[in-house]
Design an enzyme around this catalytic site. Sequence first.
Site, short mmCIF file in Angstrom:
data_model
loop_
_atom_site.label_atom_id
_atom_site.label_comp_id
_atom_site.label_asym_id
_atom_site.label_seq_id
_atom_site.Cartn_x
_atom_site.Cartn_y
_atom_site.Cartn_z
N LYS A 77 1.22 -0.92 -0.01
CA LYS A 77 -0.43 -0.22 0.26
C LYS A 77 1.15 0.90 -0.34
O LYS A 77 1.73 1.51 0.46
CB LYS A 77 -0.66 -0.25 1.36
CG LYS A 77 -1.92 1.01 1.31
CD LYS A 77 -3.08 0.88 2.63
CE LYS A 77 -3.67 2.31 2.42
NZ LYS A 77 -4.27 1.99 4.08
N SER A 152 -9.35 2.79 2.58
CA SER A 152 -8.87 3.57 2.02
C SER A 152 -8.04 2.38 1.18
O SER A 152 -6.30 2.60 -0.08
CB SER A 152 -7.19 4.12 3.06
OG SER A 152 -7.07 3.65 3.79
N SER A 176 -10.86 0.83 6.78
CA SER A 176 -10.53 1.12 5.75
C SER A 176 -9.44 -0.82 4.84
O SER A 176 -9.00 -0.44 3.76
CB SER A 176 -8.82 1.68 5.56
OG SER A 176 -9.34 3.15 5.44
#
Length: 466
Positions: A77, A152, A176
């Site tokens: 990520k 996210s 997220s």
Amino acid sequence: MLEEICFTPARTLARQIRARKLSATEVVRAFIAQIERINPKVNAIVTFLPEQALKQARDFDKRRKALPLGGLPIAIKDVIATRGVRTTWGSLVYKDHVPTEDHILAERLKAAGAILVGKTNTPEFGAGSQTFNEVFGATRNPYDLSKTCGGSSGGAAVATACGMLPFADGGDFAASLRNPGSFCNVIGFRPSTGRVPAYPHPYPWSNLSELGPMARTASDAAFLLSVMAGPDPRAPTSISEPGSLFLKPLKRTFKKTRIAWSRDLGGLPVDPRVTAVLQKNRSVFSDLGCVIEDAEPDFSGATEAFEALRGLTYQHRVGALIKEHRDKLKDTILWNYEEGRKLGAPDIARAEGLRTALYHRMRRFLEKYDFFVCPTSQLPPFSVDEPYPKEIAGTKMTNYLDWMKSCYYITITTHPAISVPAGFTPDGLPVGIQIVGRYRDDFGVLQLAHAFEQATQVWKRRPPIA
């Protein structure tokens, strides 16, 4: 052959590489081909390193070390620092930033033999459950390209769902990991506070944002978590148990296990399409032998506590950037920061008091029940062009966080929670179900998720583009 590799469970791929039935080079080459074919449609992987990954794979094949993730590709990520590889946090402030040291998570994944193939997309600084930013643009839902994938950890969810990665890492503050898991028909697991250590970290004593795995199955999520988890002295709140405990078999009996079932966590607005999908799954738990009752803890004060503590967190996250880079930060980042600036010591003390009371109510509630089962997201995936939904089931949202309450009510308690694929709306949009466990019973949560997914097989429905 390529598709077979890309959708083979990660545990199986790792065994095949160790047994020399597949080489790391073959595996990495297959995933690179899948990324090249699908990523232009969804924009999930934003920094792509095919040549570097193939070189690492060939080097691994020459050495053949016995490593847990040996030869498996990973894209990390884009809020996790990777030494020598661009890390932007989805922000114009850092669009050309190349870290000089690895985050502990990247360090662990590499040490376990994972091969870095790129970075996955995220909203700016991971703020919001809709994955878009000014650096790379939006990531699209692979089940409907006009819809959001959530966030996210949206890039991670899409890449996993599409077979561009065997699994992925993510982080979860409000929702997220769980929300994009629900929106993309994959597992999104927010572990207990401190299960996965974080370093560098601007506020290491915080226990709101947690790192965790994303995978197509609970078994593969546990496999990745076995490497991610474990103590580290650089992370002062890290749990002392080793990650290896997640390598144990997940199969168990759930006869007479007590389940608290909640349609709306005590009155939250929930889209009827979500309710319809989840209600059909109630019998799955009964068939597993569980005893189910309609119940939920008292979530009073959760919104006030979460919003205050999130505002405080953003003083750490962006406080130093505001003076020089205010014009480059998106409006919700600024809103979080400004809300935090309004807080005085009494406000923070009250928020901590509300949170403490909620933790103990949840703890006592789960002394009666083994698990709490509820919606992951309060609505199905919405338009990729909307920053966040303004309304759910006729109820207006007051800010960009409101629609995430079904997840952040759990965040504030620090209990482990997982989103598991549960079904699809009539128009083919994924819906996840959220399983919450007792304090630090991460393994138990994975066991129930495993039993549920094996009973339903919903996770096997791939995106049309994949």
